[in-house]
Design an enzyme around this catalytic site. Structure first.
Site, short mmCIF file in Angstrom:
data_model
loop_
_atom_site.label_atom_id
_atom_site.label_comp_id
_atom_site.label_asym_id
_atom_site.label_seq_id
_atom_site.Cartn_x
_atom_site.Cartn_y
_atom_site.Cartn_z
N CYS A 57 0.95 -1.18 0.07
CA CYS A 57 -0.06 0.08 0.08
C CYS A 57 0.90 1.24 -0.12
O CYS A 57 0.71 2.14 -0.86
CB CYS A 57 -0.92 -0.01 1.03
SG CYS A 57 -0.29 0.31 2.90
N HIS A 105 -2.57 1.36 6.70
CA HIS A 105 -2.90 0.99 5.38
C HIS A 105 -3.36 2.35 4.92
O HIS A 105 -3.83 3.07 5.61
CB HIS A 105 -4.15 0.06 5.26
CG HIS A 105 -4.33 -0.20 3.74
ND1 HIS A 105 -3.65 -1.11 3.05
CD2 HIS A 105 -5.49 0.23 2.94
CE1 HIS A 105 -4.27 -1.12 1.85
NE2 HIS A 105 -5.42 -0.28 1.87
N HIS A 117 -5.59 1.38 -4.33
CA HIS A 117 -4.82 0.97 -3.27
C HIS A 117 -4.37 -0.44 -3.79
O HIS A 117 -4.96 -1.02 -4.61
CB HIS A 117 -5.29 1.00 -1.87
CG HIS A 117 -6.57 0.18 -1.72
ND1 HIS A 117 -6.66 -0.45 -0.63
CD2 HIS A 117 -7.67 -0.04 -2.38
CE1 HIS A 117 -7.73 -1.35 -0.89
NE2 HIS A 117 -8.21 -1.12 -1.84
#
Length: 145
Positions: A57, A105, A117
């Site tokens: 990510c 994240h 993402h």
């Protein structure tokens, strides 16, 4: 309208909100970062990867914003302390959206309640709802400098 900022609504969805213009310079850089991120859709998610063949990510957001001339730290937690904090009601395309209590994240906001993402190992880079993990998972947002 595409690219409009979003705001959390009472029923756990995002509603369109009005925000002041972030400026042509940011919008242009954000468009470059988003173009790069979208070009990575379908590439594998691999822990610790920052391209060009695979990403995690924060590796994706780092690489995307690098193409737009901005230097980000390597990890999601470090990125969560970089740039300008943005209220969720004022999100603009290109802003970084962080998830989970530890900001572990991150994704790039694309507008209309979606992000690009790298969801996690075994998945592929994708564009999906900012609510992919539920509304309660959204931690914060930052605008890269």
């Amino acid at each position: 309208m595409p690219g409009e900022p979003i705001a959390p609504a009472a029923e756990g969805t995002f509603a369109e909100a009005q925000a002041p213009d972030a400026g042509a310079a940011y919008a242009g850089r954000a468009a470059r970062a988003l173009g790069f991120a979208r070009a990575q859709i379908g590439r594998p998610c691999v822990q610790g990867a920052s391209g060009p063949g695979s990403y995690d990510c924060s590796g994706l957001t780092l690489a995307a914003w690098r193409t737009a001339g901005a230097a980000l730290p390597r990890t999601a937690q470090e990125q969560a302390g970089h740039g300008t904090q943005v209220p969720l009601t004022a999100l603009e395309p290109g802003d970084l959206v962080f998830f989970h209590a530890d900001a572990g994240h991150v994704g790039l906001y694309t507008g209309d309640g979606t992000i690009v993402h790298a969801p996690g190992p075994g998945a592929t880079v994708r564009e999906e709802s900012v609510f992919f993990a539920g509304a309660q998972a959204i931690h914060s947002a930052r605008r890269p400098a």
